[in-house]
Design a protein around this motif. Structure first.
Motif, short mmCIF file in Angstrom:
data_model
loop_
_atom_site.label_atom_id
_atom_site.label_comp_id
_atom_site.label_asym_id
_atom_site.label_seq_id
_atom_site.Cartn_x
_atom_site.Cartn_y
_atom_site.Cartn_z
N ARG A 1 0.81 -1.22 0.00
CA ARG A 1 0.00 0.00 0.00
C ARG A 1 0.84 1.27 0.00
NH1 ARG A 1 -4.62 -1.05 4.61
NH2 ARG A 1 -5.24 -3.13 3.96
N LYS A 2 2.18 1.09 0.04
CA LYS A 2 3.12 2.22 0.06
C LYS A 2 2.93 3.10 1.30
CE LYS A 2 3.76 2.37 -4.97
NZ LYS A 2 3.96 0.99 -5.04
N ILE A 3 2.68 2.44 2.44
CA ILE A 3 2.56 3.14 3.71
C ILE A 3 3.87 2.93 4.47
CG2 ILE A 3 1.27 3.32 5.87
CD1 ILE A 3 -1.15 2.16 4.25
N PRO A 4 4.61 4.01 4.74
CA PRO A 4 5.97 3.86 5.25
C PRO A 4 6.12 3.57 6.74
CG PRO A 4 5.48 6.17 4.90
CD PRO A 4 4.30 5.40 4.38
N LYS A 5 5.07 3.77 7.54
CA LYS A 5 5.21 3.57 8.98
C LYS A 5 4.15 2.59 9.49
CE LYS A 5 4.95 7.99 9.84
NZ LYS A 5 4.91 9.28 10.54
N VAL A 6 4.63 1.61 10.28
CA VAL A 6 3.75 0.61 10.88
C VAL A 6 3.96 0.70 12.39
CG1 VAL A 6 3.18 -1.85 11.00
CG2 VAL A 6 4.05 -0.87 8.86
N MET A 7 2.85 0.88 13.13
CA MET A 7 2.95 1.00 14.58
C MET A 7 2.04 -0.01 15.25
SD MET A 7 -0.06 2.47 16.02
CE MET A 7 0.49 3.24 17.50
N ALA A 8 2.27 -0.19 16.55
CA ALA A 8 1.40 -1.02 17.37
C ALA A 8 1.49 -0.53 18.80
CB ALA A 8 1.79 -2.49 17.28
N LEU A 9 0.44 -0.76 19.56
CA LEU A 9 0.47 -0.61 21.01
C LEU A 9 0.43 -2.03 21.55
CD1 LEU A 9 -1.99 2.35 21.68
CD2 LEU A 9 0.50 2.37 21.66
N THR A 10 1.34 -2.35 22.45
CA THR A 10 1.52 -3.75 22.82
C THR A 10 1.98 -3.94 24.26
OG1 THR A 10 2.57 -5.83 22.14
CG2 THR A 10 3.90 -3.82 21.96
N TYR A 11 1.76 -5.13 24.76
CA TYR A 11 2.38 -5.59 26.00
C TYR A 11 3.56 -6.52 25.70
CZ TYR A 11 -1.92 -3.94 28.21
OH TYR A 11 -2.97 -3.15 28.64
N GLU A 12 3.68 -6.93 24.43
CA GLU A 12 4.71 -7.89 24.00
C GLU A 12 5.84 -7.15 23.28
OE1 GLU A 12 4.73 -11.01 24.86
OE2 GLU A 12 2.72 -11.00 25.76
N VAL A 13 6.49 -6.25 23.98
CA VAL A 13 7.52 -5.39 23.39
C VAL A 13 8.64 -6.22 22.77
CG1 VAL A 13 9.21 -3.58 23.86
CG2 VAL A 13 6.96 -3.50 24.92
N SER A 14 9.13 -7.23 23.49
CA SER A 14 10.28 -8.00 22.99
C SER A 14 9.96 -8.69 21.66
CB SER A 14 10.76 -9.01 24.03
OG SER A 14 9.74 -9.93 24.33
N PHE B 1 10.97 -3.71 15.12
CA PHE B 1 10.28 -2.51 15.58
C PHE B 1 11.13 -1.85 16.68
CE2 PHE B 1 6.97 -4.62 13.40
CZ PHE B 1 5.93 -3.73 13.17
N ALA B 2 10.92 -0.55 16.86
CA ALA B 2 11.60 0.20 17.93
C ALA B 2 10.55 0.76 18.87
CB ALA B 2 12.42 1.34 17.32
N VAL B 3 10.89 0.84 20.15
CA VAL B 3 10.01 1.44 21.14
C VAL B 3 10.03 2.95 20.95
CG1 VAL B 3 9.62 1.80 23.61
CG2 VAL B 3 10.36 -0.45 22.76
N VAL B 4 8.85 3.57 20.94
CA VAL B 4 8.72 5.01 20.77
C VAL B 4 7.68 5.54 21.75
CG1 VAL B 4 9.40 4.99 18.32
CG2 VAL B 4 6.99 4.72 18.93
N ASP C 1 -1.18 1.46 29.80
CA ASP C 1 0.05 0.75 30.15
C ASP C 1 0.66 0.01 28.95
OD1 ASP C 1 -2.06 -1.05 30.05
OD2 ASP C 1 -1.49 -2.14 31.86
N GLU C 2 0.10 0.25 27.77
CA GLU C 2 0.67 -0.37 26.58
C GLU C 2 1.88 0.44 26.12
OE1 GLU C 2 -2.51 -2.72 24.05
OE2 GLU C 2 -3.06 -0.62 24.23
N ILE C 3 2.77 -0.23 25.42
CA ILE C 3 3.99 0.39 24.90
C ILE C 3 3.84 0.56 23.38
CG2 ILE C 3 6.50 0.14 24.65
CD1 ILE C 3 5.51 0.33 27.59
N ALA C 4 4.22 1.72 22.87
CA ALA C 4 4.16 1.98 21.43
C ALA C 4 5.43 1.50 20.77
CB ALA C 4 3.98 3.48 21.18
N VAL C 5 5.26 0.84 19.62
CA VAL C 5 6.40 0.40 18.81
C VAL C 5 6.16 0.87 17.38
CG1 VAL C 5 7.03 -1.57 20.27
CG2 VAL C 5 5.34 -1.89 18.44
N LEU C 6 7.26 1.05 16.66
CA LEU C 6 7.20 1.59 15.30
C LEU C 6 8.23 0.90 14.42
CD1 LEU C 6 6.24 3.84 13.26
CD2 LEU C 6 8.12 5.22 14.18
N LYS C 7 7.84 0.62 13.20
CA LYS C 7 8.77 0.15 12.18
C LYS C 7 8.62 1.07 10.98
CE LYS C 7 10.36 -4.02 9.88
NZ LYS C 7 10.29 -5.49 9.93
#
Length: 153
Positions: free
Chosen positions: A98-111, A118-121, A144-150
């Motif tokens: 889809r040519k979308i350059p950023k993928v994020m998630a909110l997660t408890y499974e950071v590792s 992904f990187a924590v942000v 209490d979720e952690i944001a991650v980004l790729k």
């Protein structure tokens, strides 16, 4: 036998609902109604083994350059076999398509996400997410979720 990853179909709504509901009851995933799943089925991928849906994940477009990974889960008994990484990769491939350059998630499974590139942000860098979903969440002021980004190349 090994799992395969594929686009979800309307026949997958009930197993998706049951899986997501199980996670929601534990407080680690937002619930999705059957009606919502019906509307969003085109955004889901599933992992299947021997005809059974054993994992799922979806994309939600938050802006022209950002998608969120949602409802990523694996049934008990299938964890630790790389199925989550397979689903995650399928969703990243779809974001690239889809040519979308950023993928994020909110997660408890950071590792898990870090292991998959992904990187924590800080959550605050995603106003699209905050104004789309977080304002309706009961954990809005105590998330209490952690944001991650790729960022995709």
């Amino acid at each position: 036998m090994s799992a395969v990853c594929r686009k979800a179909t309307p026949d997958d709504i009930e197993p998706l609902f049951q899986m997501i509901q199980g996670y929601a009851e534990k407080g680690i995933m937002l619930p999705r109604s059957r009606k919502v799943l019906e509307r969003q089925i085109g955004e889901f991928v599933v992992a299947e083994e021997e005809g059974n849906v054993i994992g799922c994940g979806s994309l939600c477009q938050l802006g022209h350059d950002l998608v969120e990974i949602r409802s990523l889960g694996i049934n008990e008994g299938y964890k630790g076999r790389g199925i989550g990484s397979m689903l995650l990769e399928a969703l990243v491939i779809e974001a690239r398509r889809r040519k979308i350059p950023k993928v994020m998630a909110l997660t408890y499974e950071v590792s898990f996400f870090v292991k998959n590139g992904f990187a924590v942000v800080e959550k605050e860098i995603f106003p699209e997410k905050v104004w789309t979903d977080c304002i309706h969440c009961k954990k809005q002021h105590a998330c209490d979720e952690i944001a991650v980004l790729k960022v995709l190349n």
